[in-house]
Design an enzyme around this catalytic site. Structure first.
Site, PDB file in Angstrom:
ATOM      1  N   ASP A 168      -2.846   5.341  -3.616  1.00 39.45           N
ATOM      2  CA  ASP A 168      -3.242   5.705  -2.087  1.00 39.45           C
ATOM      3  C   ASP A 168      -2.104   7.206  -1.737  1.00 39.45           C
ATOM      4  O   ASP A 168      -2.006   8.577  -1.307  1.00 39.45           O
ATOM      5  CB  ASP A 168      -3.645   5.901  -0.931  1.00 39.45           C
ATOM      6  CG  ASP A 168      -5.182   5.206  -0.871  1.00 39.45           C
ATOM      7  OD1 ASP A 168      -5.726   5.829  -1.656  1.00 39.45           O
ATOM      8  OD2 ASP A 168      -5.574   4.196  -0.704  1.00 39.45           O
TER       9      ASP A 168
ATOM     10  N   LYS B 195     -17.156   5.523  -8.655  1.00 36.70           N
ATOM     11  CA  LYS B 195     -15.255   6.180  -8.273  1.00 36.70           C
ATOM     12  C   LYS B 195     -15.578   4.175  -7.622  1.00 36.70           C
ATOM     13  O   LYS B 195     -15.979   3.983  -6.605  1.00 36.70           O
ATOM     14  CB  LYS B 195     -15.256   6.534  -7.800  1.00 36.70           C
ATOM     15  CG  LYS B 195     -13.359   6.439  -7.092  1.00 36.70           C
ATOM     16  CD  LYS B 195     -12.784   7.658  -5.877  1.00 36.70           C
ATOM     17  CE  LYS B 195     -11.506   6.656  -5.044  1.00 36.70           C
ATOM     18  NZ  LYS B 195     -10.873   7.850  -3.578  1.00 36.70           N
ATOM     19  N   TRP B 196     -15.060   2.705  -8.530  1.00 40.44           N
ATOM     20  CA  TRP B 196     -15.766   1.889  -7.926  1.00 40.44           C
ATOM     21  C   TRP B 196     -14.708   1.021  -6.873  1.00 40.44           C
ATOM     22  O   TRP B 196     -13.048   0.723  -7.203  1.00 40.44           O
ATOM     23  CB  TRP B 196     -15.536   1.045  -8.663  1.00 40.44           C
ATOM     24  CG  TRP B 196     -15.748  -0.701  -8.621  1.00 40.44           C
ATOM     25  CD1 TRP B 196     -15.212  -1.752  -7.914  1.00 40.44           C
ATOM     26  CD2 TRP B 196     -17.599  -1.399  -8.583  1.00 40.44           C
ATOM     27  NE1 TRP B 196     -15.890  -2.795  -7.488  1.00 40.44           N
ATOM     28  CE2 TRP B 196     -17.312  -2.477  -8.523  1.00 40.44           C
ATOM     29  CE3 TRP B 196     -17.831  -0.989  -9.588  1.00 40.44           C
ATOM     30  CZ2 TRP B 196     -18.374  -4.118  -8.464  1.00 40.44           C
ATOM     31  CZ3 TRP B 196     -19.439  -1.591 -10.313  1.00 40.44           C
ATOM     32  CH2 TRP B 196     -19.301  -3.500  -9.129  1.00 40.44           C
ATOM     33  N   ASP B 197     -13.878   0.933  -5.356  1.00 44.60           N
ATOM     34  CA  ASP B 197     -13.113   1.068  -4.277  1.00 44.60           C
ATOM     35  C   ASP B 197     -13.393  -0.351  -3.530  1.00 44.60           C
ATOM     36  O   ASP B 197     -14.105  -1.408  -4.640  1.00 44.60           O
ATOM     37  CB  ASP B 197     -13.472   1.465  -3.716  1.00 44.60           C
ATOM     38  CG  ASP B 197     -11.773   1.740  -2.820  1.00 44.60           C
ATOM     39  OD1 ASP B 197     -10.921   0.992  -3.138  1.00 44.60           O
ATOM     40  OD2 ASP B 197     -12.071   3.023  -1.887  1.00 44.60           O
TER      41      ASP B 197
ATOM     42  N   TRP C   7       1.047  -1.063  -0.007  1.00 41.96           N
ATOM     43  CA  TRP C   7       0.085  -0.002  -0.157  1.00 41.96           C
ATOM     44  C   TRP C   7       0.970   1.277   0.051  1.00 41.96           C
ATOM     45  O   TRP C   7       1.546   1.271   0.787  1.00 41.96           O
ATOM     46  CB  TRP C   7      -1.112  -0.477   1.343  1.00 41.96           C
ATOM     47  CG  TRP C   7      -1.881   1.342   1.072  1.00 41.96           C
ATOM     48  CD1 TRP C   7      -2.836   1.928   0.379  1.00 41.96           C
ATOM     49  CD2 TRP C   7      -1.432   2.726   2.192  1.00 41.96           C
ATOM     50  NE1 TRP C   7      -3.275   2.298   1.126  1.00 41.96           N
ATOM     51  CE2 TRP C   7      -2.434   3.491   2.168  1.00 41.96           C
ATOM     52  CE3 TRP C   7      -0.852   2.836   3.345  1.00 41.96           C
ATOM     53  CZ2 TRP C   7      -2.891   4.773   2.622  1.00 41.96           C
ATOM     54  CZ3 TRP C   7      -0.338   4.610   3.641  1.00 41.96           C
ATOM     55  CH2 TRP C   7      -1.549   4.756   3.521  1.00 41.96           C
TER      56      TRP C   7
HETATM   57  C1  DGJ Z   1      -8.933   3.535  -0.700  1.00 42.40           C
HETATM   58  C2  DGJ Z   1      -9.376   4.395  -1.598  1.00 42.40           C
HETATM   59  O1  DGJ Z   1      -8.286   4.101  -2.255  1.00 42.40           O
HETATM   60  C3  DGJ Z   1      -8.996   5.660  -0.772  1.00 42.40           C
HETATM   61  O2  DGJ Z   1      -9.133   7.120  -1.965  1.00 42.40           O
HETATM   62  C4  DGJ Z   1     -10.418   6.206  -0.945  1.00 42.40           C
HETATM   63  O3  DGJ Z   1     -11.154   6.246  -1.237  1.00 42.40           O
HETATM   64  C5  DGJ Z   1     -10.687   5.443   1.040  1.00 42.40           C
HETATM   65  N1  DGJ Z   1     -10.642   3.807   0.254  1.00 42.40           N
HETATM   66  C6  DGJ Z   1     -11.968   5.642   1.088  1.00 42.40           C
HETATM   67  O4  DGJ Z   1     -12.457   4.397   2.037  1.00 42.40           O
END
Ligand code: DGJ
Length: 725
Positions: free
Chosen positions: A537, A467-469, A186
């Site tokens: 991130d 935005k699909w997380d 990460w």
């Molecule tokens: C992880 C994503 O990478 C972030 O940009 C954000 O959307 C968070 N999740 C939200 O929980």
């Protein structure tokens, strides 16, 4: 004499070069030659540059080296396991009667010409069992790229167990092989590492299930004979289009050839295949370049834009995201202020991130509410419809975050459907970010996930962005409903594709960002349906220079989201310039910007609107690597070569470091005269470049170069090159 099935078109006859025993899969400049020998074994005798004289394919030796291949299978085009083969197989199966060996012999082949492609199918069959494999090679002519997959099928009396089922099996021949792989975690995704392959097998793999690329993506470079260079040497770029567990075997075999086997990871995935059913593997996508990594990347980018990514040759929206500005803490008033801020800034869209849902278990942190996709009554009592209306009144589009494959145990969804969740019996569940994964191998769950997103888009047709997380890996792998647990990982990913491809069909124009707690999910399987991806991130601009540089080997800028945030210590201009080399967005508190910062950003967005066409649709040339220099330099050149946007970033802040000499441009028209202008200057700053010496021929710029004068005072420099009309 065996002759390939030919169409009547002369062009086709020219493209599909077939001798008695050779099947040449060709693109404009490359060829992959599969030879069928007397024993009907399909073997790869050439992969590299296309030969000028097609009749000379017949002269290729059966095996590049004269030492002995004891089995005749070392360079098999799809190595079956068992019997005489003792090398790493591409396919391994246990027949219905328990026989664990497989043999695959050539039956026939044919080629089908599409507008830009020629797809060759090679049909193979086990002589003793009704078990067939068809190898598909889709050759994209202009992009010098091959997309390869296989379809496995049997008509045995009962099911067969597939122990391994690769997408592709190549043999590559050189004196030495250098593998560039990318690893990370990460916030430090895509760290490159190059090493010389030695005898034996090097494996790149993932067993994470979802978010499968967290430690390693399914993308790599192989350089032949010497380490990979930007513009010279033979380089193969490969990537598996699979959003799940993958495995790539790089085996330097006893003859010194490189056997490459790429596909789904068979780890914990003995697949039970019923008779009469086709098992289609994901595509392995690869391109051969005789001009280094640069050309390999441009091939991939061009292919991705034209043939893979939805609207890859189209437009994208700039946006303001609220994640780092508010995290979970917002209400309607705050959001309305943010709409106004976004409008003032000048972006196209406001993107509402995590935290807008859940009532019994409100989503006020990452420990509750995931799965309960109803608006939180306290934060947004008037609902999404009202937010869309308010954003429209503010003059900005509205987009929304969702993580539909996941569930918090603290949610109504989990309370109502514990059997929808991937969870092992007799074990205490293990969580990742306090959440569990929904079981997409279960059709009922797929319907829920599909309908959640579909209803959101149908009830609110003005939602302009998703935005699909996907923030968890698959721990506790077990489907409560699946008959054969060995099928789980594969059925899960195919279930994900079923959902996203249905959504893409129903909502063809919606931009969708593929996000996975950073860059845990970046592959050309998902990018069939997603328009862009979130690389990491980590938005520290200095880190992003490296991250985006590394993603650029495989993915085009139009799909690479790059947001300006408060991460890192770089000035706003640097952060903006770095975001501009991708698909630009903001995740920043606009109301706290100084007047100069705001003015600069407004002007930057106006500038970006004028140059984004070149950045998104142009050809990328990496000019100076941040790994070898005190700065990074790269340019995008428009398809007609009449414009180029040239980015330069200082990456070393030591005393007097910078670009102390000219950097040679690439990809320009040598005959054209280019005017160089520095753009995106911070208010009050003027360019340090000499205005009386800013016109040069493309030939001069590519031969002698030009110094953008990157240094501590000018830590990022963007130059525009425009050809005189
Ligand atoms: C992880 C994503 O990478 C972030 O940009 C954000 O959307 C968070 N999740 C939200 O929980």
């Amino acid at each position: 004499m065996r002759v390939a099935t030919l169409t009547t078109s002369a062009f086709f006859a020219m493209q599909l070069i077939s001798t008695a025993e050779d099947i040449a899969i060709t693109t404009r400049s490359t060829a992959l030659v599969v030879r069928i020998n007397d024993g009907q074994n399909p073997r790869i005798v050439h992969f590299g540059k296309r030969l000028a004289h097609q009749e000379e394919y017949a002269k290729l030796p059966d095996q590049p080296r004269s030492t002995e291949d004891y089995t005749g299978l070392y360079n098999s085009a799809y190595t079956p396991a068992g019997s005489r083969n003792l090398l790493e197989p591409a396919i391994q199966a246990i027949h219905a009667d328990g026989n664990p060996s497989l043999d695959l012999r050539y039956v026939s082949h044919e080629s089908i010409q599409g507008p830009d492609t020629i797809t060759t199918e090679i049909h193979l069959k086990d002589p003793a069992y009704p078990f067939q494999v068809t190898l598909f090679y889709k050759a994209y002519q202009d992009e010098d790229l091959i997309e390869q997959w296989s379809v496995i099928h049997h008509d045995e009396p009962s099911s067969v167990k597939l122990e391994k089922y690769a997408s592709a099996n190549l043999t590559i021949s050189a004196a030495n092989y250098y593998l560039t792989q990318f690893h990370g975690d990460w916030a430090k995704e895509m760290q490159p590492q190059e090493s010389k392959l030695t005898a034996g097998i090097k494996v790149l793999d993932s067993k994470l299930g979802t978010r499968a690329d967290l430690f390693q993506p399914p993308s790599f470079l192989i350089s032949l004979n010497q380490p990979a260079a930007e513009d010279t040497g033979e380089v193969i770029a490969g990537t598996l289009a699979w959003t799940g567990n993958f495995k790539m075997d790089f085996e330097v075999d006893p003859l010194g050839e490189l056997r490459l086997i790429a596909g789904i990871n068979p780890y914990a995935s003995e697949y039970v295949l019923d008779p009469g059913v086709d098992f289609k593997t994901p595509s392995f996508i690869y391109t051969y370049s005789s001009e280094g990594k640069g050309l390999a990347s441009r091939n991939l980018h061009q292919w991705a834009r034209k043939h893979r990514i939805p609207h890859g040759e189209g437009n994208r929206l700039t946006l303001l995201n609220n994640w780092e500005a508010t995290y979970f803490d917002f209400d309607e008033k705050k959001l309305e202020d943010l709409f106004a801020d976004g409008k003032k800034l000048g972006v196209d869209l406001f993107l509402l991130d995590d935290g807008w849902f859940g009532n019994k278990y409100p989503r006020n942190g990452d420990n509750a509410g995931l799965g309960d996709w109803q608006e939180n009554q306290k934060k947004i009592p008037n609902g999404i419809g009202n937010l869309i209306q308010k954003s429209a009144e503010a003059g900005i589009k509205f987009g929304i975050w969702i993580e539909p494959e996941m569930v918090n145990p603290k949610s109504e969804l989990f309370e109502n459907h514990p059997d929808w969740v991937v969870m092992l019996p007799n074990r205490v569940p293990y969580y990742f970010r306090n959440q569990l994964v929904l079981d997409l191998s279960n059709p009922e769950v797929r319907k829920f996930v599909h309908d959640t997103v579909d209803q959101l888009l149908t009830e609110h047709p003005d939602i302009a962005y998703i935005k699909w997380d996907c923030n968890a890996v698959i721990y506790n792998a077990w489907s409560p409903t699946l008959k054969h647990q060995g099928n789980f990982y594969v059925d899960f990913v195919n279930g994900f594709y079923e959902i996203t491809s249905d959504l893409r069909k129903k909502h063809p124009d919606i931009p969708m960002m593929l996000c996975s707690g950073g860059g845990g999910r970046v592959d050309y399987g998902a990018l069939n349906d997603f328009t862009e991806f979130w690389p990491s991130d980590n938005t520290d601009a200095l880190e992003r220079v490296f991250l985006q540089w590394n993603y650029s080997y495989f993915f085009p800028s139009i799909a690479t989201c790059a947001h300006i945030t408060e991460w890192g210590k770089q000035p706003l201009k640097y952060r903006t310039d770095v975001a501009m080399m991708g698909k630009l967005g903001y995740d920043i508190v606009v109301s706290e910007m100084s007047p100069d910062d705001l003015k600069f950003s407004q002007e930057a967005l106006a500038t970006y609107a004028k140059i984004k066409d070149v950045i998104w649709h142009g050809d990328l040339y990496r000019l100076a690597s941040p790994y070898e220099n005190d700065f990074a330099s790269l340019s995008y050149v428009s398809p007609g070569k009449d414009r180029a946007i040239w980015f330069n970033y200082l990456v070393n802040n030591r005393y007097q470091k910078g670009s102390d000499r000219a950097i040679k441009l690439k990809g320009l028209n040598p005959e054209a005269t280019y005017q160089i202008t520095e753009i995106n200057l911070y208010p009050g700053k003027s360019s340090a470049l000499d205005p009386s010496a800013n016109q040069f021929s493309g030939d001069y710029l590519m031969t002698v170069g030009y110094n953008p004068k990157v240094n501590a005072d000018r830590s990022s420099v963007i130059l525009q090159l425009e050809a005189a009309k």
